[in-house]
Design a protein around this motif. Structure first.
Motif, short mmCIF file in Angstrom:
data_model
loop_
_atom_site.label_atom_id
_atom_site.label_comp_id
_atom_site.label_asym_id
_atom_site.label_seq_id
_atom_site.Cartn_x
_atom_site.Cartn_y
_atom_site.Cartn_z
N ASP A 237 -5.20 5.47 4.46
CA ASP A 237 -5.67 6.71 5.09
C ASP A 237 -4.90 7.93 4.60
O ASP A 237 -4.88 8.95 5.27
CB ASP A 237 -5.56 6.60 6.60
N PHE A 238 -4.27 7.84 3.42
CA PHE A 238 -3.58 9.00 2.87
C PHE A 238 -4.10 9.26 1.46
O PHE A 238 -4.65 8.39 0.81
CB PHE A 238 -2.05 8.78 2.84
N GLU A 239 -3.92 10.49 1.02
CA GLU A 239 -4.44 10.90 -0.28
C GLU A 239 -3.60 10.29 -1.39
O GLU A 239 -2.38 10.29 -1.36
CB GLU A 239 -4.43 12.41 -0.40
N LEU A 240 -4.27 9.76 -2.39
CA LEU A 240 -3.60 9.15 -3.54
C LEU A 240 -3.34 10.21 -4.60
O LEU A 240 -4.25 10.92 -5.02
CB LEU A 240 -4.46 8.03 -4.12
N ARG A 241 -2.09 10.27 -5.03
CA ARG A 241 -1.71 11.30 -6.02
C ARG A 241 -1.10 10.67 -7.27
O ARG A 241 -0.35 11.32 -7.98
CB ARG A 241 -0.68 12.25 -5.40
N THR A 242 -1.38 9.42 -7.52
CA THR A 242 -0.70 8.71 -8.61
C THR A 242 -1.48 8.70 -9.92
O THR A 242 -1.07 8.06 -10.87
CB THR A 242 -0.44 7.26 -8.20
N ASP A 243 -2.61 9.37 -9.97
CA ASP A 243 -3.44 9.29 -11.17
C ASP A 243 -3.68 10.65 -11.80
O ASP A 243 -4.82 11.13 -11.87
CB ASP A 243 -4.78 8.63 -10.84
N PRO A 244 -2.64 11.35 -12.26
CA PRO A 244 -2.88 12.64 -12.91
C PRO A 244 -3.67 12.51 -14.20
O PRO A 244 -4.28 13.49 -14.65
CB PRO A 244 -1.47 13.17 -13.17
N TYR A 245 -3.69 11.31 -14.79
CA TYR A 245 -4.49 11.14 -16.00
C TYR A 245 -5.97 11.32 -15.71
O TYR A 245 -6.76 11.70 -16.59
CB TYR A 245 -4.23 9.76 -16.62
N VAL A 246 -6.40 11.06 -14.45
CA VAL A 246 -7.80 11.23 -14.08
C VAL A 246 -8.17 12.71 -14.04
O VAL A 246 -9.24 13.12 -14.50
CB VAL A 246 -8.08 10.56 -12.72
N ALA A 247 -7.26 13.53 -13.48
CA ALA A 247 -7.56 14.95 -13.34
C ALA A 247 -7.72 15.64 -14.69
O ALA A 247 -8.38 16.68 -14.78
CB ALA A 247 -6.45 15.63 -12.53
N GLN A 248 -7.10 15.07 -15.74
CA GLN A 248 -7.16 15.73 -17.05
C GLN A 248 -8.25 15.16 -17.94
O GLN A 248 -8.31 15.49 -19.12
CB GLN A 248 -5.79 15.59 -17.74
N GLN A 249 -9.10 14.28 -17.42
CA GLN A 249 -10.18 13.75 -18.22
C GLN A 249 -11.27 14.81 -18.39
O GLN A 249 -11.64 15.49 -17.44
CB GLN A 249 -10.79 12.52 -17.55
N SER A 250 -11.73 14.95 -19.61
CA SER A 250 -12.77 15.94 -19.90
C SER A 250 -13.77 15.32 -20.88
O SER A 250 -13.40 14.91 -21.98
CB SER A 250 -12.14 17.20 -20.51
N PRO B 25 0.82 -1.22 0.00
CA PRO B 25 0.00 0.00 0.00
C PRO B 25 0.85 1.26 0.00
O PRO B 25 0.97 1.97 1.00
CB PRO B 25 -0.81 -0.14 1.30
N GLN B 26 1.45 1.54 -1.13
CA GLN B 26 2.26 2.75 -1.29
C GLN B 26 2.01 3.31 -2.68
O GLN B 26 1.63 2.60 -3.60
CB GLN B 26 3.74 2.44 -1.11
N GLU B 27 2.23 4.60 -2.79
CA GLU B 27 2.00 5.27 -4.08
C GLU B 27 3.10 4.91 -5.07
O GLU B 27 4.28 4.80 -4.71
CB GLU B 27 1.96 6.78 -3.88
N GLY B 28 2.70 4.72 -6.31
CA GLY B 28 3.65 4.47 -7.37
C GLY B 28 3.97 5.73 -8.13
O GLY B 28 3.71 6.84 -7.69
N GLU B 29 4.58 5.52 -9.30
CA GLU B 29 4.90 6.65 -10.15
C GLU B 29 3.63 7.24 -10.76
O GLU B 29 2.69 6.50 -11.08
CB GLU B 29 5.87 6.22 -11.26
N PRO B 30 3.55 8.57 -10.91
CA PRO B 30 2.36 9.16 -11.54
C PRO B 30 2.13 8.61 -12.94
O PRO B 30 3.07 8.38 -13.70
CB PRO B 30 2.70 10.66 -11.58
N ILE B 31 0.88 8.36 -13.26
CA ILE B 31 0.50 7.82 -14.56
C ILE B 31 0.01 8.97 -15.43
O ILE B 31 -1.02 9.59 -15.14
CB ILE B 31 -0.59 6.76 -14.40
N LEU B 32 0.75 9.26 -16.46
CA LEU B 32 0.43 10.38 -17.33
C LEU B 32 -0.65 9.99 -18.33
O LEU B 32 -0.83 8.82 -18.65
CB LEU B 32 1.69 10.86 -18.05
N PRO B 33 -1.38 10.97 -18.85
CA PRO B 33 -2.44 10.67 -19.83
C PRO B 33 -1.87 9.99 -21.08
O PRO B 33 -0.77 10.30 -21.53
CB PRO B 33 -3.02 12.06 -20.16
#
Length: 553
Positions: A357-370, A304-312
């Motif tokens: 119990d920590f915020e997941l920051r590994t999915d930047p591809y999700v933030a850019q979905q439109s 249960p640890q964050e991996g590398e950010p996944i780009l779009p």
């Protein structure tokens, strides 16, 4: 090898005018040259049969006339084959069959029409992967119908599976596999009575990803997994009353690249990350799954640890038509994996220990979905959760899987894996074939438990239609999860006993009546264990309705 043959049987003509005798074996000067590399010889040889057109039978080979020719030209094909087999019997002669076919037309016809010459396959990690794959496939094809042996020369265990990948789909004829390098192993398949009729005799593939833990003091990969100070075998056999089962075990630095693999007919895959030094590479793992088109069972256990950010643009859906069982354990990549699997035959899904119990920051591809995916907004119920970020990721991943694949899911186990209230409602409305639901350590509220009770709907999309009790004038009623027969709720501390009693009593009364009418299945087993708000009197009330179907409290 060729120089040795020339030394034993000289083929040169006397000085002076060369005379071509009828039937003599003429060398082609452009093919036997020290300036032609081994890869070039393989590339020249791996051509369609129409380009060399050998004769169809050994008896059709035109044996050259012996008059005035060198001694080797007077050898019959049978003896010449024995010489060629001896020349290809050492790892240093890995390409000797190819060299032989480049000498003359007579040797070429003999080599192509004799499977014995191609029975030994030598594969090296320093050769390009595509060249090794083509070589293995050509040798296997030319050795048919005889059994063949394979020798892998790999100083890095990561290359064992890519080199073996073209062989694994033709294991019905594999006689012996030798691995040399960092790992030393020789496995004789002929000693066991495997069921070779199905082609693939390997039942399971177990991969341990060790990361830098697999690196030795000199920066080379080594197998640190040992038994009695001996390296663990790659091939293992488990005997039983039926035919023996063969499994394959590998400890590697990272999963193989898809570009270095051929499709392999493995039906069960187990991947586990060895230590916290390993970060999950979801893109690489999904690409690796593309090489297993027949996969039926896939288990992945990480940390249960964050991996590398996944780009779009890096993640593409993987279609696994035969996948029936999926387990994800202790990973923060639940959403990325579930959202990019296309498994229309999936029947069992197990999610274990994915709450964090920590915020997941590994999915930047999700933030850019439109536009954003349906359900991306915050939960309108605002129910308490100790793991809101992983709840969101798990719920969105399961939504994407159900939306894309529409699988006939029959078993769903969520062991310390949670979702938001809105995700439970969305999934329950669509899991009309689910027969077994087990949830452990959830923060789900009474609202989720209330979803198990019958509901009245004016327009029905899921569940049974027009289910109307005789004494109910109010209209049409239905239940979510209409096929549910087994329910287990363990250690869910925020669910009240009153809510459990009310929802389950109403559900059982409704489904019992509907089952008598032949409309749906009813509950066969209910287990409520370790829920602090579910007291003794709640169990007594529920037992009045469920009877022996209440398994434990």
């Amino acid at each position: 090898m060729y120089a040795m043959l020339c030394g034993l049987f000289p083929t040169t003509q006397p000085r002076g005018k060369r005379v071509r005798r009828p039937g003599s074996c003429q060398r082609r000067p452009e093919v036997v040259s020290c300036y032609i590399s081994a890869p070039q010889l393989v590339e020249r040889a791996l051509l369609p049969a129409s380009l060399w057109a050998p004769t169809s039978t050994m008896s059709a080979i035109a044996t050259p006339r012996p008059l005035g020719s060198s001694p080797i030209h007077r050898l019959p094909p049978e003896l010449l084959i024995d010489i060629f087999v001896a020349c290809s019997d050492h790892p240093s002669d890995d390409l000797s069959p190819i060299v032989i076919t480049q000498v003359c037309r007579y040797w070429k016809d003999v080599a192509y029409l004799s499977p014995r010459i191609w029975q030994r396959i030598y594969l090296y990690e320093h050769h390009p992967s595509t060249l090794s794959h083509d070589q293995a496939e050509w040798w296997i094809h030319k050795s048919e119908p005889l059994p063949f042996d394979v020798r892998i020369e790999a100083h890095t265990p990561d290359m064992i599976l890519p080199l073996l990948s073209p062989v694994l789909s033709r294991m019905s004829r594999l006689r012996k596999c030798t691995i040399a390098g960092t790992l030393q192993e020789e496995f004789d398949f002929s000693k066991y009575t495997f069921d070779r009729s199905k082609g693939d005799i390997i039942e399971h593939l177990n991969i341990v990803v060790k990361g830098i833990s697999a690196m030795g003091p000199l920066g080379l990969l080594e197998d640190s997994e040992t038994i009695d100070e001996r390296p663990v075998d790659v091939f293992r056999v488990r005997t039983s009353d039926a035919s023996p089962e063969l499994t394959m075990h590998l400890s590697i630095y990272a999963l193989p690249l898809a570009s270095a693999m051929k499709p392999i007919p493995i039906v069960s895959l187990y991947i586990s990350e060895y230590t916290l030094d390993v970060t999950t590479d979801v893109v690489r793992m999904l690409n690796f799954l593309r090489c297993l088109p027949l996969l039926e069972t896939f288990h992945f256990a990480g940390w249960p640890q964050e991996g590398e950010p996944i780009l779009p643009g890096l993640l593409q859906p993987v279609r696994l038509m035969k996948l029936r069982s999926l387990l994800l354990r202790s990973t923060c990549s639940v959403r990325a994996i579930l959202a990019h699997l296309d498994a229309p035959a999936l029947e069992e899904l197990y999610l274990e220990h994915t709450n964090v119990d920590f915020e997941l920051r590994t999915d930047p591809y999700v933030a850019q979905q439109s536009p954003p995916e349906e359900g991306e907004s915050d939960d309108e119920a605002h129910d308490f959760s100790q793991s809101p970020w992983s709840d969101h990721a798990t719920g969105m991943g399961l939504r994407a899987l159900l939306r894309r694949s529409r699988p006939p899911l029959r078993v769903l186990h969520m062991d310390y894996a949670d979702m938001r209230t809105k995700d439970f409602r969305w999934c329950f409305d669509r899991l009309d074939r689910l027969r077994e639901f087990r949830i452990v350590g959830s923060d789900m509220s009474d609202r989720v438990v209330g979803m198990l009770a019958p509901v009245r709907r004016r327009w029905l999309t899921f569940g049974i239609a027009n289910a109307r009790a005789a004494d109910d004038p109010r209209g049409v009623w239905e239940v979510r999860l209409p096929s549910l027969t087994k329910l287990a709720i363990w250690h869910c501390q925020r669910v009240s006993g009153d809510a459990l009693v009310q929802a389950l009593r109403e559900r059982v009364r409704f489904t019992d009546w509907a089952a008598e009418e032949g409309r749906m299945a009813t509950v066969e087993s209910v287990a409520i264990v370790g829920c602090s708000e579910f007291l003794h009197h709640h169990g007594q009330l529920l037992a009045d309705t469920l009877g022996e179907r209440l398994r434990g409290t």
